[in-house]
Design an enzyme around this catalytic site. Sequence first.
Site: not given
Length: 481
Positions: A405, A421
């Site tokens: 992301h 992440c």
Amino acid sequence: MQNTDLRSYVKKHPDNKMAWYLLGKEYLGEGQEAKANYCFQQAGEVYEAFERSKAPADIWMDYQEKLVEVSEQKEKKRRKRKMWLTLLMFLLLAGLPPADAPGANRGAADALSEALESEDDMPDGMPAKEQRGASQASVEQNNVFTAAGFGNGNDGGTALAAAWSESGAGVKTTAVLGMQTAKTWYIWKRDMPVKYIMQTNQKGKLTAQSYDAKQCNCKPPEVSSKIKRMALSWTSKQETAAALSSAIISYHKQHKAWPKSVTALAQPFPNNILGETSAEMSDMFPELLAMSQAKTQAVERGAADIGRTQAAELSKGKKAPFADTLGGQPFLEKPLEIVIDKSNHRLALISGSTIVRMYEVGLGGERTPEGSYVITDKVVNPNGHSNGEFGSRGMQLSNTNYAIHGTNEPDSIGLDESLGCVRMSKADVEELFALAPQGTPVRIGKNLLPELTSVPKSEQRYKYKLVPQQNNPNKTYHWLN
């Protein structure tokens, strides 16, 4: 003796009046009186002497047999040169240094240029109209592109061999673009340099020109601006094809059926397999669908090579979407995958051994898991924010709490500051979102990629029409950022 042999002989020996006379007799026997009369004019006194004296046929037949012998010797020499060239190409393909082949100490383009420079069919003195056979306006120029790795022992031999094998009748220009190599990887770029141009003219004459000073040990000419523009358009088209064909495969894996149009791939969330679409996709969709079907069916039958052959047959024709690509099929033929290297904070979008993009990313060190995943959710503005902690795009990994992301902490790119992440800059994550369809495999590990980046200039980014309604307002994501 065929008049093609005589024409070749006369071209090399334009002062041989007997040869002109014999060529005229051949044309006369075929009913081509205009060509015969021209040849008789060039024969001059030989024509007068033989026609007026009505010399026995065996006199000039004996002379013709000698010409045949000379021509056959030249043909054997030509075949031998072509055999050596074929050997050279196979050695290039195999990555072996050719020891005794002619041209072994020169570049592949030099060997091609010398070995394949064919003789023109018609003599120099033949009128221009007779030489062409058809008007220049009736000959359509066919521009074809491909790419090959250069460096680390690679000199584009595979691409040159393929271009040579596809040369034939018709005017054709094949440009070979150069990809940088890094270990076993080839680095794809939007603006790759032209390394070679191979041309076939309307007479079938094949020539090769190197545009790499290091390869040819020369000062090469400038590549035309037209070829450069066409090359940029070609690389853009290959990226579009890679995204679309990968989306078709993902759809088939999810639904056990084939999509009927691009629209089926570009639905609102959660059926947004494609993130962005272009008008070009509709043109190439039927062919890419047929290719995917042929390959999948062949793999299921255990005959992948046959599937590739069937796919190639589908791509024939000047109006085919990939008529401008050597071989008539998309260059980036392998489905897209994502590889993330924790050792050097790199994320690569790959097709086989070709790195299409290479971005620097932020990770979480040991908190970032290793293993194999797939992209499941593809979300625009996760949790309703384009400038929030997940940025303007998010791609969830296998329904876990991990995702690729954006971020509102751009300084964390290249560091291990996340909870696991993968963080990307805004421009990078938006481009990856557009290129990588839902269902794209993701592999995370160490020491997987070279330590470099390959990102286009801002005006050359992959960016088309964003599919509407790709947000997911019904869910709040709690990725481990």
